[in-house]
Design a protein around this motif. Structure first.
Motif, PDB file in Angstrom:
ATOM      1  N   THR A 109       0.833  -1.219   0.000  1.00 28.72           N
ATOM      2  CA  THR A 109       0.000   0.000   0.000  1.00 28.72           C
ATOM      3  C   THR A 109       0.862   1.263   0.000  1.00 28.72           C
ATOM      4  OG1 THR A 109      -0.199  -0.208   2.420  1.00 28.72           O
ATOM      5  CG2 THR A 109      -1.997  -1.088   1.083  1.00 28.72           C
ATOM      6  N   LEU A 127      -2.358  -4.788  -5.620  1.00 32.19           N
ATOM      7  CA  LEU A 127      -3.621  -4.917  -4.879  1.00 32.19           C
ATOM      8  C   LEU A 127      -4.005  -6.379  -4.693  1.00 32.19           C
ATOM      9  CD1 LEU A 127      -5.746  -2.006  -6.432  1.00 32.19           C
ATOM     10  CD2 LEU A 127      -4.811  -2.137  -4.113  1.00 32.19           C
ATOM     11  N   THR A 130      -1.839  -7.640  -1.956  1.00 28.66           N
ATOM     12  CA  THR A 130      -2.316  -7.084  -0.685  1.00 28.66           C
ATOM     13  C   THR A 130      -3.549  -7.825  -0.205  1.00 28.66           C
ATOM     14  OG1 THR A 130      -1.494  -4.893  -1.286  1.00 28.66           O
ATOM     15  CG2 THR A 130      -3.131  -4.987   0.470  1.00 28.66           C
ATOM     16  N   ASN A 131      -4.450  -8.107  -1.119  1.00 29.95           N
ATOM     17  CA  ASN A 131      -5.663  -8.840  -0.770  1.00 29.95           C
ATOM     18  C   ASN A 131      -5.337 -10.238  -0.264  1.00 29.95           C
ATOM     19  OD1 ASN A 131      -7.998 -10.838  -1.973  1.00 29.95           O
ATOM     20  ND2 ASN A 131      -8.847  -8.939  -1.151  1.00 29.95           N
TER      21      ASN A 131
END
Length: 312
Positions: A109, A127, A130-131
């Motif tokens: 992030t 992303l 990150t998820n």
């Protein structure tokens, strides 16, 4: 309310007092072996002997009670020290396990926020990662919550009639795609209707964690087999695979929380290190026991029991 259990010290004290009372009854009231029944004391010496015995008993009782109290205090201190040590180790392990996904999430992030010229394709990949780390973190927290519930809120866990055959059939369907990708085969040898008294969520955790463990670590092209036989008051389950197995030196520790044989591989597979600990605690909560072994055919074999008694 549940009755408070007697401590080890009190058990010892009561046992000694009971023995002394039996001795007094036999050798004072029936001091002559020819007596057929209790007779009143005719001589003063009999009363003196009885009084002396009672005084000895009172003194011995006080000394033993003090010793029993000190023994209970020492046992309590040792148990408290052991529990504190286990809590410290558990806290350190939890902190270590949380650090990796949190650091990854912050890293991805921060990179997205600081890189104003990042392409949409790169941003999407970040992303996605990150998820994945967030999901791993959520799984870890869920596993910790499950273990805490079994440790500290056993009385609040609802028990009901559960059909394990149906439960496992659902798990087999849920894991079918993952097994197909690894070219694995499942032999479901469970009887059609296995009814036990248990908690659905925890029973699901037992069989799902064992399946996930086999899928992730048994290896490609392996076979997983589950069977069960009914015994007097329980069902005995056998869950085994013919995969790569683990070295025998690790068998005694695989049910420990956060214990990993190959730390790098376990994290790569998304494991939290709590799956088999949940399995063991859930089995114990269902009045069962669990063992693990390495068969001659290879792989791992878990044997465990679950109580089949249905409360009215």
């Amino acid at each position: 309310m549940k009755k408070e259990k007697l401590s080890e010290g009190r058990k010892m004290w009561l046992s000694v007092m009971a023995i002394f009372l039996i001795y007094a009854f036999v050798f004072i009231l029936f001091e002559d072996y020819d007596r057929k029944f209790i007779m009143p004391f005719n001589e003063v010496s009999d009363w003196h002997l009885l009084l002396f015995s009672l005084l000895v008993m009172a003194g011995l009782s006080c000394l033993l009670f003090r010793y029993a109290k000190r023994m209970d205090e020492r046992i309590s201190r040792e148990q408290a020290e052991k529990e504190n040590r286990m809590r410290r180790e558990l806290t350190q392990n939890i902190a270590h396990e949380l650090k990796t996904p949190v650091a990854s999430i912050l890293g991805y992030t921060d990179t997205i926020l600081d890189s104003h010229d990042m392409t949409e394709d790169v941003k999407h990949r970040f992303l996605v990662r990150t998820n994945a780390q967030a999901r791993r973190l959520a799984t870890l927290l869920q596993d910790i919550s499950t273990l805490n519930r079994m440790d500290y809120a056993r009385d609040m866990i609802a028990m009901e009639r559960i059909n394990v055959s149906v439960l496992f059939a659902d798990i087999a369907e849920e894991t079918a795609i993952a097994m197909q990708k690894r070219q694995m085969t499942l032999h479901n040898c469970l009887p059609q209707s296995i009814i036990v008294q248990g908690n659905y969520s925890l029973l699901y955790s037992i069989f799902r964690n064992l399946m996930d463990n086999a899928v992730n670590y048994a290896g490609k092209g392996t076979t997983v087999e589950i069977a069960a036989e009914q015994q007097a008051d329980c069902w005995r389950f056998t869950f085994k695979d013919n995969g790569i197995g683990i070295p025998a030196k690790h068998l005694s520790r695989i049910f420990e929380r956060f214990y990993r044989i190959d730390k790098g591989r376990s994290r790569e597979m998304g494991g939290t290190g709590l799956g088999l600990a949940i399995v063991k605690n859930a089995v114990l909560l269902h009045s069962g026991n669990i063992t693990v072994s390495t068969p001659d055919t290879g792989g791992l074999a878990f044997e465990f029991t679950i109580s089949s008694e249905i409360e009215n």
